[in-house]
Structure formats: C-alpha cells, structure tokens
Design an enzyme around this catalytic site. Structure first.
Site, mmCIF file in Angstrom:
data_model
loop_
_atom_site.group_PDB
_atom_site.id
_atom_site.type_symbol
_atom_site.label_atom_id
_atom_site.label_comp_id
_atom_site.label_asym_id
_atom_site.label_seq_id
_atom_site.Cartn_x
_atom_site.Cartn_y
_atom_site.Cartn_z
ATOM 1 C CB SER A 62 40.669 18.862 19.707
ATOM 2 O OG SER A 62 39.368 18.352 19.867
ATOM 3 C CE LYS A 65 39.420 15.943 17.214
ATOM 4 N NZ LYS A 65 38.355 16.928 17.485
ATOM 5 C CB SER A 127 38.131 20.447 15.722
ATOM 6 O OG SER A 127 38.775 19.824 16.804
#
Length: 388
Positions: A62, A65, A127
């Site tokens: 993640s 991102k 997230s």
C-alpha cells in the site's frame, strides 16, 4: 562518436571549497535497521542521512498509494478535476478492492458516486484499495491506463527503479519500486502540494457509517510526525513512509520488507529520532562557486569550467572526523555547442562511501562548435583512444 561514458572528477571538498568542517562516514552509517530496504533524507537539502539497499526495487504493497495521491493532487492543481468531482463505484472496484475482497477498504457501496475529496481520504487515511481503483477508473478509464499514467509520471519525477501495475499495491510480480523512489514521491507531495499534505495527518475517517483510524503509528509518537503511509502484504512484508519536523528540519524515512508490524513502528521512530539527534545543517558551498571542469568534444578548447548554482547545504554528523569529497559526474565528453548557464554535470558530495548530497553544475561560458580541424582531432581521439 561512440556512446558517452560516465566521467568522474574527484575533488577534496574541504580543500577546494575551504570548508571549515569535516564528516565521519562511521558516524553517518552507524545506525542499524531491520528493514530490507531503507532510506532517510532531509527535505530541504536533499541530504541522504541513511541508506540501506535504497535503490533496490521491491514490492511496496500500500505504499503505492502515495503515487496515486500525488497524481490526483496534480490533477486538482492543474484543473483536470476538482475535489467535488464524483466517480461511480464499478463492480470491479467493489469486488477487487471493496468489502468482498477482505482487504483494506473504505467500504464504498457498489454503484454509488463518491467525490474525489472523500476518495482521497479513503485512500490516505483508510488505505482503501477500492478508493484507489475508483480514482484510477474515473480519471483514466481503467486500472491499466492509470498504471501507465503512474509510470509516465514517475519518469517525469526522475524516478529510476520502479514499475507500477496498479494504483493500490495489490500483489503482482511486476509491481516494484525502491525506497529511494518512494522518498522522492513523498518529497514531491510535501513540497509541491502543501495544501493537500495535511490529509496524511488526519487520525480517522468515517465512510458508509464505518469509522477507521489512520494506520500510521508515528502520528501518535511525540516526534513531530505528520504523515505519510503504511503498507503490508505477505510478499512485501511491513513497510512505512514517515515524515516528521523538529526545529524547522523535516526528514523523510522509508522502510520496506520488515518481518513484523511492531518492527516498523519501533524502527520508523528510531530512525527519525536518530536523524534529528545526529545531524546538523551546514553550509557546504556558496552560490556560483567554480568547482572544476569537464571534457569537451568538437570544440576549439578541450575543457569547460563549471560552477555550482545556488548555495549548497547539507545535514552533516554533529560528531565528525573525516573530510568530504566532491565528484563531478557527467556523461562525456560533452559535445559543443554549449550555452552559458546550461546544466552539463552534477556534483556528488560524499563522506566516505556515503553520498551526502547532489547538485547540478552549470557551464561558466558559452562554447561554440570548433573548427573542422578541432572536430577531426576530437573524432580521431575518440575513435583510437576512447578519449585523448
């Protein structure tokens, strides 16, 4: 002319620039990290305070991102979209990144329309894998097209060790990026999108009647932390990008490939605290200082003098012993013509083996194309000897 080669011209920085300080490589690298890849940089000077396999591309999970956020921030600034722009939640976004996928999600309802502002908070605070897909599909029509945009944007930022396949970091064998490149993206967000960056410090966000807390463990630590992102997958391990400010100095830390969630929490805080405690801002070179020369090709003269542009500063160890070394780095020989003020090389400043800071070097004068005889001599020298 043959392919250009990388030229290095070594300079003892302390001697050439009459510096009044020295550095210790042992002090600079005595920190030990449990991360597989890590980097610590100073935002204002670009100084690299710590590095461990920082240019090795690895799965980011993640952490991806922040690149998606950077593209959205740019699109808002450029007028392509607004915070009020709404995108519809597709079945693909819902199934792949939403509640059915049982991963990180903002719980976007299938078929609903959500504003870019709320999608950003779903992306940054919660997230949400679904948030990233919804933004990608809304802005570029598909995840694949948005991934292409991510890669093009990465090239624009000067990233060197990366390949994006999706906007959320879901596992894929070709989805990779280095800690150094992640630090560069974080730096871009902090310096170019100061108005949007505070989203990374928000402690929680509620969507679809579900409130979720920010996963960044540094936000609750008393170290001045105010962003950025965590990541985790079985392949990537535990990762963290964190930034903090103390006494006007902002640092960015990136850690990747850690075995345990507690490791990234402890090591992320320790790395930032070590950076603040161990280094001090120091002037290295004053503006417009002559630093050396580079080799020329096809000119009447053999070398060109180069200088630094803006004054160069760096964070250096408070306890120091060893001198600094500057290296003029360029692909050369450099062909004429050249304009005065043109960037022709880079200055790399080292303490031992540690790269401290880099800066562009500019031509001190204009160089015209040389006579036919000069060009012939350059060509013969290159052909027979690589360079005279």
């Amino acid at each position: 002319m043959k392919n250009k080669r990388i030229f290095l011209a070594k300079i003892i920085v302390g001697a050439v620039f009459s510096l009044l300080f020295s550095l210790s490589a042992s002090v600079a690298q005595n920190y030990q990290s449990r991360a597989k890849q890590a980097i610590l940089i100073d935002v204002e000077t670009g100084s690299i305070l710590f590095s461990k396999d920082a240019n090795v591309a690895a799965p980011p999970a993640s952490l991806t991102k922040i690149m998606t956020a950077a593209i959205v921030f740019d699109a808002i600034k450029n007028g392509e979209i607004t915070l009020e722009t709404e995108y519809k939640v597709s079945e693909y976004a819902w199934r792949t990144g939403g509640a059915p996928a049982r991963g990180s999600t903002m719980f976007a309802a299938l078929g609903s329309e959500i504003s870019v502002e709320n999608l950003l908070r779903g992306l940054i605070v919660q997230s949400g894998n679904d948030s990233a897909i919804i933004l990608a599909e809304g802005m570029n029509g598909s995840v694949e097209k948005f991934a292409e945009r991510m890669n093009n944007f990465g090239k624009k930022l000067g990233l060197t060790d990366f390949n994006f396949v999706n906007p959320n970091g879901l596992p894929h064998p070709d989805h990779r990026i280095s800690a150094s490149d992640l630090a560069a993206i974080a730096n871009y967000i902090i310096t170019k999108h100061a108005d949007m960056y505070p989203m990374f410090a928000e402690r929680s966000f509620k969507w679809n009647n579900i409130r979720q807390s920010n996963r960044n463990p540094l936000l609750s630590a008393p170290i001045g932390a105010d962003g950025l992102k965590t990541g985790h997958s079985q392949e990537a391990g535990y990762g963290l990008i964190g930034s903090a400010v103390q006494n006007g100095t902002r640092l960015i830390a990136v850690l990747m490939g850690m075995k345990r969630e507690t490791d990234r929490t402890v090591d992320g805080r320790r790395l930032l605290e070590w950076g603040f405690a161990s280094f001090i801002p120091t002037d290295i070179i004053s503006a417009n200082t002559h630093v050396g020369s580079v080799r020329l090709y096809g000119a009447d003269q053999g070398r060109l003098n180069v200088k630094i542009g803006e004054a160069l500063t760096a964070l250096v160890p408070k306890q120091s012993r060893d001198s600094m070394e500057g290296r003029i780095v360029y692909k050369g020989p450099i062909p004429a013509p050249i304009k005065e003020g043109e960037i022709v090389a880079e200055l790399h400043v080292y303490s031992g083996i540690r790269l401290v800071v880099t800066a562009p070097l500019y031509a001190e004068e204009s160089i015209a194309v040389g006579s036919a005889a000069s060009r012939a001599i350059s060509g013969l020298g290159e052909f027979f000897f690589g360079w005279l």
